[in-house]
Scaffold this motif. Sequence first.
Motif, PDB file in Angstrom:
ATOM      1  N   LYS A 414      41.647  40.871  41.060  1.00 24.54           N
ATOM      2  CA  LYS A 414      42.388  40.540  39.849  1.00 24.54           C
ATOM      3  C   LYS A 414      42.193  41.614  38.778  1.00 24.54           C
ATOM      4  O   LYS A 414      43.173  42.089  38.169  1.00 24.54           O
ATOM      5  CB  LYS A 414      41.945  39.184  39.309  1.00 24.54           C
ATOM      6  CG  LYS A 414      42.555  38.831  37.962  1.00 24.54           C
ATOM      7  CD  LYS A 414      42.087  37.484  37.451  1.00 24.54           C
ATOM      8  CE  LYS A 414      40.640  37.487  37.041  1.00 24.54           C
ATOM      9  NZ  LYS A 414      40.221  36.197  36.438  1.00 24.54           N
ATOM     10  N   ILE A 708      50.323  40.088  40.568  1.00 24.39           N
ATOM     11  CA  ILE A 708      49.337  39.254  41.250  1.00 24.39           C
ATOM     12  C   ILE A 708      50.077  38.026  41.762  1.00 24.39           C
ATOM     13  O   ILE A 708      51.070  37.583  41.170  1.00 24.39           O
ATOM     14  CB  ILE A 708      48.170  38.843  40.333  1.00 24.39           C
ATOM     15  CG1 ILE A 708      48.680  38.197  39.053  1.00 24.39           C
ATOM     16  CG2 ILE A 708      47.276  40.022  40.022  1.00 24.39           C
ATOM     17  CD1 ILE A 708      47.578  37.688  38.134  1.00 24.39           C
ATOM     18  N   MET A 722      42.620  38.218  46.677  1.00 27.73           N
ATOM     19  CA  MET A 722      42.346  37.733  45.322  1.00 27.73           C
ATOM     20  C   MET A 722      41.931  36.268  45.402  1.00 27.73           C
ATOM     21  O   MET A 722      42.602  35.453  46.035  1.00 27.73           O
ATOM     22  CB  MET A 722      43.589  37.883  44.447  1.00 27.73           C
ATOM     23  CG  MET A 722      43.337  37.517  42.984  1.00 27.73           C
ATOM     24  SD  MET A 722      44.794  37.766  41.943  1.00 27.73           S
ATOM     25  CE  MET A 722      45.893  36.504  42.581  1.00 27.73           C
TER      26      MET A 722
END
Length: 792
Positions: A414, A708, A722
């Motif tokens: 992240k 993301i 992640m």
Amino acid sequence: MSQVGEFNPASDPYESRPTYYIGQHDSNRWEVLTDDQYRQVLSSGFNFVTAPITNQHFFQRVVDLYKEFLQEQEEWLEKRGITAGQRANPSMPGPIVPTLTDLDTSLYPSQIIGSLITYASPWIDLCSSNPHISSISRQVLNLEVAYANFCGARTIVIPGPRSDGSGPGVAQYARAIQEALQQVSRANLIIHLPMYREPGLEEKAETLSSIFNTDTTAEQDPSKDIDIFTSWDSWHTIRTVCEYSSRLFLALRIPRRVPEKALQERWFSEPLHFLTVDQTVFQLNRAGHPSLSKHHQTLINRYMRLKNSPWLILSDVGPSAEELTRIYKQKAIEYPTLTEAASKALAKERKTNKTGINDHVAYIKHLERQQLPYTAMETPALVSFQDWLQSPLQPLADNLESATYEVFEGDPVKYDQYESAIAEAMAEWKILKKPSALGTPETPYNPELVVAVAGAGRGPLVTRVIRAAESTGTQIQLWALEKNQNAFVYLLNKNKRDWNNRVTLVKTDMRGWTGPNPKDSPGTTTCKVDILVTELLGSFGDNELSPECLDGIQNHISRPYGISIPHSYTAHLSPISTPRIYADISSRVVSDPNAFDIPYVVRLFQLDFVAQKVPGHPRFQQAWEFIHPVEVNRADDFAEVHGKAIKYVNPGGGSMYGSSGTNEHNARHCHLTFVCPTRGVIHGLAGYFESVLYESEVTGSGKDPVEISILPDQIDRKSKDMISWFPIFFPLKKPLYFPQDTELEVSMWRQTDDTKVWYEWMVEVYAWVGPKQRNKVGASEMHSSRKVACLM
């Protein structure tokens, strides 16, 4: 270097894989193994064995009991002149199975009883259309499970129905299992079912129905296509009648031909306790040793990734009771005679059994070593979070603890993506020479940028901003805001220790911040922010009130060139089947009546995505989107004109019911259609999010956005490994069954009354009955998280 999938402890001593626990089942076994026989089985590589609860003596006693009943019934009819075609008196008493005696069983309380998998009699027929046989079968089952429970058995396997269908058989079976659960206080009941009705995959033992020619089960027509979901239908009926009992599990027979992926995933979501593999499923390889096909290996390896991975039971592959006795006697000969020593048979047998490990066990152990190691997403900590329910955070109402921040900071992916987004934004600011907050009308562009990190926590984003500035050679004035007074102490220390006092720290709620004061002009009014960085996202993107938080601070972003990181985020939904989570929530209702109205953060794992990807209707569909910065009607602006809004405290219907409506622009609604070609059941909605942190502003740059994602089909491409966010789960109070070729209509609302935010959701089922017509066949009730809303 070892090849992929090959285990080499010397190459990486830290690699680990799922462990296989292998058991042995003999379908012809009538007696519990003796201690010597049990040790022989363990020495051949098995970890446990099955044990019949009752023996052949009991079986014969039950058969004789029914024969006597039939004879008595016939004599009774003859005395009264009633012929076979006439109706007999339904009030005549049926046969009653007497209690067990010491001649009926060889199972007794012992030190090893906890390691024995007790097996109920396969000859009973709970589904029989003959009321007397079904009654006898139910009595036998109750006697057996009660006795096994008394002996201390913790696991009782019960053979499942021999056939499926729409008749009363499966319902009778389910009702009998419900009654059996009440007979045992501690033991788990395991229903043994085939993955689908592959011919030859059933129990080999005759049933009472077949012995007395009362079996009405239709033979499987070889020319007719097999409906591979009928076995799952039976299981769904059983566990529904048993109300998803936490002591009811599944033993799944692996077929010779592995079915399609949809059925594999359906069974994957169920509470698997055992996978059973019959001797006929194995094939001989070129060396003459047993092996399984690649499809079987993939299936087993997939199921073994569960936190509570199933145990393997190999059926009819190990030594029989007779062989075990013979082997024991053979090993008992410590000093054989010259004649015995010279015996070719004895010499050959000792040579072939040099290791003593069963060939099938040896092969399964080989598969265990061939598994891929645990990945970065399968660390012990992450595995422990599989399907574990957590209530969403209340970051605005509560102050987080240091340990919670530490968990967030343990995800480098992240922060790497955030750093890439910040660095790209800074680099392009120079390229485009955009006017900056510290610029003047004469010189709009200033190489020094004002950057603010809102909600700094313990400072990981602040560190990444500093690193991005250094990598791009950008001068910055950096501000960090944090409302948590405890975390603020940590930031003060970190600023001295790690950041060389380069950061201006402000203890405030970001929504009340008055803006930055330029360091070179401390007496001047506040200026704007060139780049605002936040990490306020939740599992559904907006469920931790990122839109509301940014509304309160984004007026400090310079317009029109200022940048918000993240730039946008989207919420996504997919209907899922997850029996384990449904059972968990059901157990909480007694202590928490709102348990089914709470959206839970959970690392969804043991689930089945019931919807299929078809043109125009993907498996994961976007619910809504938020984009920043955006002009908003802020609450303080409203108050200046109209006065302070009165908050209506009684139950209301949203922002237009007794409130000012200043947060109405953050309300959302979606209506999505999912296509389900196979029948099934859903227990709720899985929620995910994606976010564009930064999208290039250089025309024709060809750069991909910095993103993301936690979407299952996108995370590996956009932010592989992640772990900062688990999905969110919106449960249904009642499981919603749907037939094949249906469409699930999902409606969801993001509601607000200016003081809190909550979700409302419902699901409707429509079945196609013609080329252009569909009928509504089911629907959930409207769910609402208003009582547990996220406070603003």
